[in-house]
Design a protein around this motif. Structure first.
Motif, mmCIF file in Angstrom:
data_model
loop_
_atom_site.group_PDB
_atom_site.id
_atom_site.type_symbol
_atom_site.label_atom_id
_atom_site.label_comp_id
_atom_site.label_asym_id
_atom_site.label_seq_id
_atom_site.Cartn_x
_atom_site.Cartn_y
_atom_site.Cartn_z
ATOM 1 N N GLU A 90 6.292 5.766 6.851
ATOM 2 C CA GLU A 90 5.065 6.544 7.535
ATOM 3 C C GLU A 90 3.829 6.004 7.783
ATOM 4 O OE1 GLU A 90 4.352 7.172 3.054
ATOM 5 O OE2 GLU A 90 6.045 7.342 4.148
ATOM 6 N N PHE A 91 3.605 4.675 7.329
ATOM 7 C CA PHE A 91 2.530 4.186 7.880
ATOM 8 C C PHE A 91 2.522 3.347 8.918
ATOM 9 C CE2 PHE A 91 1.924 4.622 3.252
ATOM 10 C CZ PHE A 91 0.372 4.713 3.183
ATOM 11 N N LEU A 92 2.345 4.022 10.134
ATOM 12 C CA LEU A 92 2.498 3.564 11.608
ATOM 13 C C LEU A 92 0.962 3.028 11.918
ATOM 14 C CD1 LEU A 92 4.847 6.353 13.042
ATOM 15 C CD2 LEU A 92 5.305 3.582 12.124
ATOM 16 N N VAL A 97 -9.988 -0.360 3.583
ATOM 17 C CA VAL A 97 -8.931 -1.376 3.071
ATOM 18 C C VAL A 97 -8.831 -2.499 4.135
ATOM 19 C CG1 VAL A 97 -6.884 -0.198 3.931
ATOM 20 C CG2 VAL A 97 -6.734 -1.589 2.133
ATOM 21 N N LEU A 98 -8.850 -2.087 5.498
ATOM 22 C CA LEU A 98 -8.592 -3.172 6.381
ATOM 23 C C LEU A 98 -9.655 -4.359 6.464
ATOM 24 C CD1 LEU A 98 -7.449 -0.967 9.264
ATOM 25 C CD2 LEU A 98 -5.970 -2.009 7.693
ATOM 26 N N ILE A 116 -3.665 -3.756 -9.399
ATOM 27 C CA ILE A 116 -4.287 -2.977 -8.585
ATOM 28 C C ILE A 116 -5.325 -3.675 -7.891
ATOM 29 C CG2 ILE A 116 -5.373 -0.849 -8.270
ATOM 30 C CD1 ILE A 116 -3.621 0.231 -10.371
ATOM 31 N N THR A 117 -5.296 -3.642 -6.628
ATOM 32 C CA THR A 117 -6.421 -4.467 -5.744
ATOM 33 C C THR A 117 -7.380 -3.746 -5.025
ATOM 34 O OG1 THR A 117 -4.941 -4.799 -4.144
ATOM 35 C CG2 THR A 117 -5.259 -6.447 -5.782
ATOM 36 N N PHE A 118 -6.931 -2.349 -4.701
ATOM 37 C CA PHE A 118 -7.688 -1.444 -4.062
ATOM 38 C C PHE A 118 -7.544 0.019 -4.393
ATOM 39 C CE2 PHE A 118 -8.619 1.139 -0.212
ATOM 40 C CZ PHE A 118 -9.744 0.689 0.092
ATOM 41 N N LEU A 119 -8.521 0.725 -4.382
ATOM 42 C CA LEU A 119 -8.585 2.282 -4.401
ATOM 43 C C LEU A 119 -9.297 2.955 -3.716
ATOM 44 C CD1 LEU A 119 -8.116 2.550 -8.514
ATOM 45 C CD2 LEU A 119 -6.300 3.092 -6.940
ATOM 46 N N SER A 120 -8.873 3.586 -2.732
ATOM 47 C CA SER A 120 -9.841 4.274 -1.815
ATOM 48 C C SER A 120 -10.462 5.319 -2.741
ATOM 49 C CB SER A 120 -8.932 4.810 -0.684
ATOM 50 O OG SER A 120 -8.258 5.889 -0.816
ATOM 51 N N ASN A 121 -11.362 6.072 -1.620
ATOM 52 C CA ASN A 121 -11.923 7.497 -2.323
ATOM 53 C C ASN A 121 -10.803 8.225 -2.262
ATOM 54 O OD1 ASN A 121 -14.725 6.618 -2.661
ATOM 55 N ND2 ASN A 121 -15.177 6.899 -0.438
ATOM 56 N N LEU A 122 -10.863 9.597 -2.555
ATOM 57 C CA LEU A 122 -9.965 10.475 -2.470
ATOM 58 C C LEU A 122 -10.459 11.432 -1.196
ATOM 59 C CD1 LEU A 122 -9.385 11.881 -6.164
ATOM 60 C CD2 LEU A 122 -7.843 10.277 -4.764
ATOM 61 N N TYR A 123 -9.356 11.736 -0.343
ATOM 62 C CA TYR A 123 -9.508 12.913 0.752
ATOM 63 C C TYR A 123 -8.893 13.905 0.836
ATOM 64 C CZ TYR A 123 -10.789 8.442 2.738
ATOM 65 O OH TYR A 123 -11.682 7.072 3.276
ATOM 66 N N VAL A 124 -9.066 15.027 1.478
ATOM 67 C CA VAL A 124 -8.408 16.183 1.164
ATOM 68 C C VAL A 124 -6.789 16.054 1.331
ATOM 69 C CG1 VAL A 124 -10.411 17.662 1.686
ATOM 70 C CG2 VAL A 124 -9.056 16.953 3.608
ATOM 71 N N GLY A 125 -6.025 16.902 0.946
ATOM 72 C CA GLY A 125 -4.688 16.629 0.938
ATOM 73 C C GLY A 125 -4.003 16.675 2.197
ATOM 74 N N ASN A 126 -4.646 17.299 3.340
ATOM 75 C CA ASN A 126 -3.709 17.393 4.507
ATOM 76 C C ASN A 126 -4.032 15.961 5.428
ATOM 77 O OD1 ASN A 126 -6.214 18.094 5.612
ATOM 78 N ND2 ASN A 126 -5.630 19.986 6.666
ATOM 79 N N THR A 127 -4.795 15.111 4.934
ATOM 80 C CA THR A 127 -5.471 14.001 5.732
ATOM 81 C C THR A 127 -4.360 13.101 5.710
ATOM 82 O OG1 THR A 127 -7.485 14.061 4.677
ATOM 83 C CG2 THR A 127 -6.814 11.943 5.664
ATOM 84 N N SER A 128 -3.906 12.743 6.971
ATOM 85 C CA SER A 128 -2.654 11.605 7.143
ATOM 86 C C SER A 128 -2.912 10.295 6.529
ATOM 87 C CB SER A 128 -2.426 11.671 8.700
ATOM 88 O OG SER A 128 -3.483 10.530 9.048
ATOM 89 N N ASP A 129 -1.851 9.582 6.262
ATOM 90 C CA ASP A 129 -1.935 8.364 5.594
ATOM 91 C C ASP A 129 -2.563 7.420 6.495
ATOM 92 O OD1 ASP A 129 -0.523 9.282 3.721
ATOM 93 O OD2 ASP A 129 1.407 8.348 4.161
ATOM 94 N N LYS A 130 -2.285 7.455 7.999
ATOM 95 C CA LYS A 130 -3.022 6.499 8.852
ATOM 96 C C LYS A 130 -4.648 6.853 8.791
ATOM 97 C CE LYS A 130 -2.771 5.395 13.838
ATOM 98 N NZ LYS A 130 -1.975 5.363 14.909
ATOM 99 N N ILE A 167 0.773 -1.039 0.079
ATOM 100 C CA ILE A 167 -0.060 -0.007 0.098
ATOM 101 C C ILE A 167 0.944 1.322 0.102
ATOM 102 C CG2 ILE A 167 -1.946 -1.039 1.048
ATOM 103 C CD1 ILE A 167 -1.064 0.492 3.703
ATOM 104 N N ASP A 168 0.507 2.274 -0.608
ATOM 105 C CA ASP A 168 0.715 3.529 -0.415
ATOM 106 C C ASP A 168 -0.385 4.643 -0.967
ATOM 107 O OD1 ASP A 168 2.874 5.596 -0.147
ATOM 108 O OD2 ASP A 168 3.672 4.925 -2.031
ATOM 109 N N CYS A 169 -0.050 5.758 -0.298
ATOM 110 C CA CYS A 169 -0.954 6.880 -0.759
ATOM 111 C C CYS A 169 -0.259 7.844 -1.913
ATOM 112 C CB CYS A 169 -1.248 7.935 0.403
ATOM 113 S SG CYS A 169 -2.270 7.206 1.570
#
Length: 156
Positions: A81-83, A66-67, A44-58, A3-5
């Motif tokens: 950065e994916f803690l 996705v979980l 590609i197995t997963f694509l999220s919705n898009l969130y505003v740019g200041n949203t953290s990866d977590k 995974i990555d953002c």
């Protein structure tokens, strides 16, 4: 799953409060941000919705759903950065590169970093393919309400 953002540029909103939320300090521009998940073969197995740019990866991982894709024994490969260990379902493992705690990595830490990087290249390539679509190079304000749909539809 690896995974990555990724961040997609958007036009600067006219309202100041929306400008604040879409501004990405990482990109120094207004963006929308989404999570991409790929299988080890690069599919590609997963694509999220898009969130505003200041949203953290977590926070994106926490809210995008996705979980629910994972079962005990599954492995998630991600960047440092994916803690997200505290968010994972029971039995799901997270493998992120080690943090540099001394002057240099031990030979085992260096080997682990290379191994993870070899797997992560697949998600980086998938993101590069996604960003080749012209409509995802800059989301105009009039299409922002449809941005998640565009992001997911163009790719799948």
């Amino acid at each position: 799953m690896v995974i990555d953002c990724t961040e997609i540029y958007t036009e600067v909103p006219s309202q100041l409060d929306k400008q604040k939320y879409t501004y990405s300090s990482y990109k120094h521009r207004n963006t929308l941000k989404g999570l991409v998940g790929v299988a080890p073969n690069g599919t590609i197995t997963f694509l999220s919705n898009l969130y505003v740019g200041n949203t953290s990866d977590k926070n994106i991982v926490k809210h995008c759903g996705v979980l629910t894709s994972f079962l005990a024994g599954d492995l998630i490969l991600a960047d440092k950065e994916f803690l997200i260990q505290d968010l994972l379902p029971p039995g799901v493992l997270l493998n992120i590169p080690p943090f540099l705690m001394k002057a240099q990595f031990s030979s085992e830490e260096a080997r682990q970093t290379v191994t993870i990087a070899r797997a992560r290249i697949h998600v980086e390539r998938a993101i590069r393919r996604i960003k080749q679509y012209k409509i995802l190079q800059l989301i105009p304000q009039n299409l922002r309400p449809y941005s998640s749909m565009i992001f997911q539809f163009v790719v799948f």
